[in-house]
Enzyme design. Structure first.
Site, mmCIF file in Angstrom:
data_model
loop_
_atom_site.group_PDB
_atom_site.id
_atom_site.type_symbol
_atom_site.label_atom_id
_atom_site.label_comp_id
_atom_site.label_asym_id
_atom_site.label_seq_id
_atom_site.Cartn_x
_atom_site.Cartn_y
_atom_site.Cartn_z
ATOM 1 N N SER A 1 0.839 -1.206 0.000
ATOM 2 C CA SER A 1 0.000 0.000 0.000
ATOM 3 C C SER A 1 0.867 1.247 0.000
ATOM 4 O O SER A 1 0.527 2.256 -0.614
ATOM 5 C CB SER A 1 -0.932 -0.002 1.217
ATOM 6 O OG SER A 1 -0.186 0.162 2.396
ATOM 7 N N ASN B 1 -1.466 7.568 -7.293
ATOM 8 C CA ASN B 1 -1.744 9.002 -7.381
ATOM 9 C C ASN B 1 -1.020 9.636 -8.550
ATOM 10 O O ASN B 1 -1.599 10.425 -9.304
ATOM 11 C CB ASN B 1 -1.332 9.691 -6.079
ATOM 12 C CG ASN B 1 -2.437 9.660 -5.047
ATOM 13 O OD1 ASN B 1 -3.377 10.423 -5.143
ATOM 14 N ND2 ASN B 1 -2.330 8.758 -4.098
ATOM 15 N N ARG C 1 0.202 3.485 -3.235
ATOM 16 C CA ARG C 1 -0.501 4.749 -3.010
ATOM 17 C C ARG C 1 0.147 5.862 -3.820
ATOM 18 O O ARG C 1 -0.509 6.610 -4.548
ATOM 19 C CB ARG C 1 -0.490 5.096 -1.528
ATOM 20 C CG ARG C 1 -1.162 6.436 -1.221
ATOM 21 C CD ARG C 1 -1.140 6.739 0.248
ATOM 22 N NE ARG C 1 -1.880 5.740 1.008
ATOM 23 C CZ ARG C 1 -1.334 4.800 1.741
ATOM 24 N NH1 ARG C 1 -0.025 4.731 1.839
ATOM 25 N NH2 ARG C 1 -2.066 3.936 2.400
#
Lengths: 299, 157
Positions: free
Chosen positions: A222, A230, A226
């Site tokens: 994660s 993005n 992440r």
């Protein structure tokens, strides 16, 4: 008139445009087919990542070399603000002063580096690829195969590489702080505890160990995903916005409207992206600090 | 979303970058920050000390002023006392001189009076003798009666 139609008139469909922009300049000269292939390396990501690291190192090193306790200049002041920010955040999460000597510089490195890599998104989405196309063509290669991606953090290898490094550092601190035995004990007793009944204790041990594994894996994935997600989404949106401008077919009303739409949307997204770039860099740094802080504490 | 050797390259670059920062960037900046913090602390302490010193100095100045005023008052007091003493002394001396003069004058007057009395007494005795001679021309022999006449003179004193 759709963007696809317009792009098609220029010899490239929207799909091809996006696909071209999403292909790395790598060691096999085209899209990598296997999900994992250790024989392939993305030159563009590595180049920009190293280039930004070198620029950041040089600037920080110059500032550090001339750093004085007197009245700071603007650059020194800016670097000092970052340093103070990182020190503050680190102090809140990691209570061992000894560990902070390494973790605080680590946090600063991550923040500045990730920020710069994210900020590559602010360059016009076609600028570097077009320059590269020129160089590649001038070098006698087929310009259609001049692939280049300028945002290293939109490459999952870069973000996962960093989150894996953070995982390694976490493991190192787990062993360093708790000792091999202490950490092994924690692996089989946390988070669900243990039992006096040997059978239950063994079962709980397996469950605990599985949970710990899941925790480490999910934290690491994660963490990397992440940032990648993005930045990838940001880059993709810039490409889609650029398609509006690519719909130019001459001085007619739809073209002008698309052009204006491109300008407005690109501006809006770029402004919003300033927030994303800084925020993701900060989040990546904070998560690193938090994970290393967790490695210092028993469950 | 394909994993490849870029990941490994990134791990290596990352570690090198972190070690570079830790070794060459972090220490001088943190040192400068700490030194500046110390400087500011020193400055604040010095300012506090200066303030306290100023208060002390003002107190001392007040003290000195008070002392000076006091000693001036003392000097004036003693000078006044001394002047008064001098005046007193002069007055006493003058009084003494006056008294002496008066005494001398009195004694002189006394002496003169005595002499005059004596003269008068002599003249009265002579007159008495002359009178008595006139009366007793023949009977009285000055030589024979000298003792008598001297007694008479004595009684007239």
């Amino acid at each position: 008139m759709s963007a696809e139609h317009a792009a098609a008139q220029q010899g490239v469909t929207s799909g091809e445009y996006i696909a071209h922009h999403l292909t790395y300049f790598n060691s096999i000269g085209g899209k990598q087919q296997a999900i994992i292939d250790w024989s392939v390396i993305n030159y563009d990501s590595v180049f920009f990542s190293i280039a930004l690291a070198v620029i950041a190192s040089l600037v920080m090193w110059l500032v550090a070399r001339r750093a004085s306790a007197g009245i700071p200049g603007r650059v020194q002041g800016a670097v000092e603000m970052l340093v103070e920010m990182v020190i503050d955040q680190t102090k809140g999460v990691i209570h061992s002063a000894e560990s902070r000597k390494f973790v605080a510089p680590l946090g600063l490195t991550i923040f500045i580096w990730v920020f710069l890599m994210n900020a590559m998104d602010f360059l016009p989405v076609d600028l570097l690829p077009n320059i590269w196309r020129g160089i590649y063509g001038a070098a006698g290669h087929d310009a259609h195969h001049a692939y280049l991606r300028a945002v290293p953090t939109a490459d999952i290898n870069i973000t996962m590489g960093m989150s894996l490094t953070v995982l390694l550092i976490c493991l190192y601190y787990n062993v360093k702080i708790k000792g091999i035995g202490g950490w092994a004990h924690e692996l089989v007793t946390a988070p669900f505890g243990t039992s006096k009944n040997p059978v239950v204790a063994v079962i709980l041990g397996f469950v605990n160990f599985a949970m710990q594994l899941i925790e480490f894996v999910s934290k690491t994935i994660s963490h990397g995903m992440r940032l990648f997600g993005n930045m990838f989404a940001g880059e993709l949106l810039f490409m889609l916005i650029a398609l509006m401008g690519a719909a130019w077919t001459g001085a007619n009303v739809p073209s002008v409207l698309f052009f204006i739409g491109d300008l407005v949307a690109a501006l809006a997204w770029a402004i919003f992206h300033i927030l994303v770039v800084a925020l993701q860099a900060f989040i990546f740094m904070m998560l690193t600090l938090v994970y290393i802080g967790q490695a210092h504490e028993g469950h | 979303m394909n994993l490849n050797a870029t990941l490994i390259a990134q791990v290596v670059v990352f570690l090198i970058f972190v070690l570079f920062t830790k070794k060459f960037v972090w220490p001088p900046i943190v040192k400068a920050l700490d030194e500046r913090a110390d400087k500011i602390k020193e400055g604040l302490t010095a300012a506090d000390k200066a303030k306290t010193d100023l208060v002390l100095a003002e107190k001392r100045v007040g003290e000195e002023l008070r002392k000076a005023r006091e000693s001036a008052a003392n000097v004036r007091g003693s000078a006044e006392k001394q002047a008064a003493g001098i005046v007193e002394e002069a007055r006493a001396e003058a009084a003494k001189i006056v008294a002496d003069a008066r005494k001398a004058a009195e004694s002189e007057a006394q002496t003169v009076l005595q002499r005059v009395k004596e003269d008068l007494r002599g003249q009265v005795a002579a007159l008495a003798v002359a009178g008595a001679e006139q009366i007793l021309r023949r009977e009285i022999d000055a030589k024979a009666h000298a003792e008598l006449l001297a007694n008479l003179k004595q009684e007239l004193n």
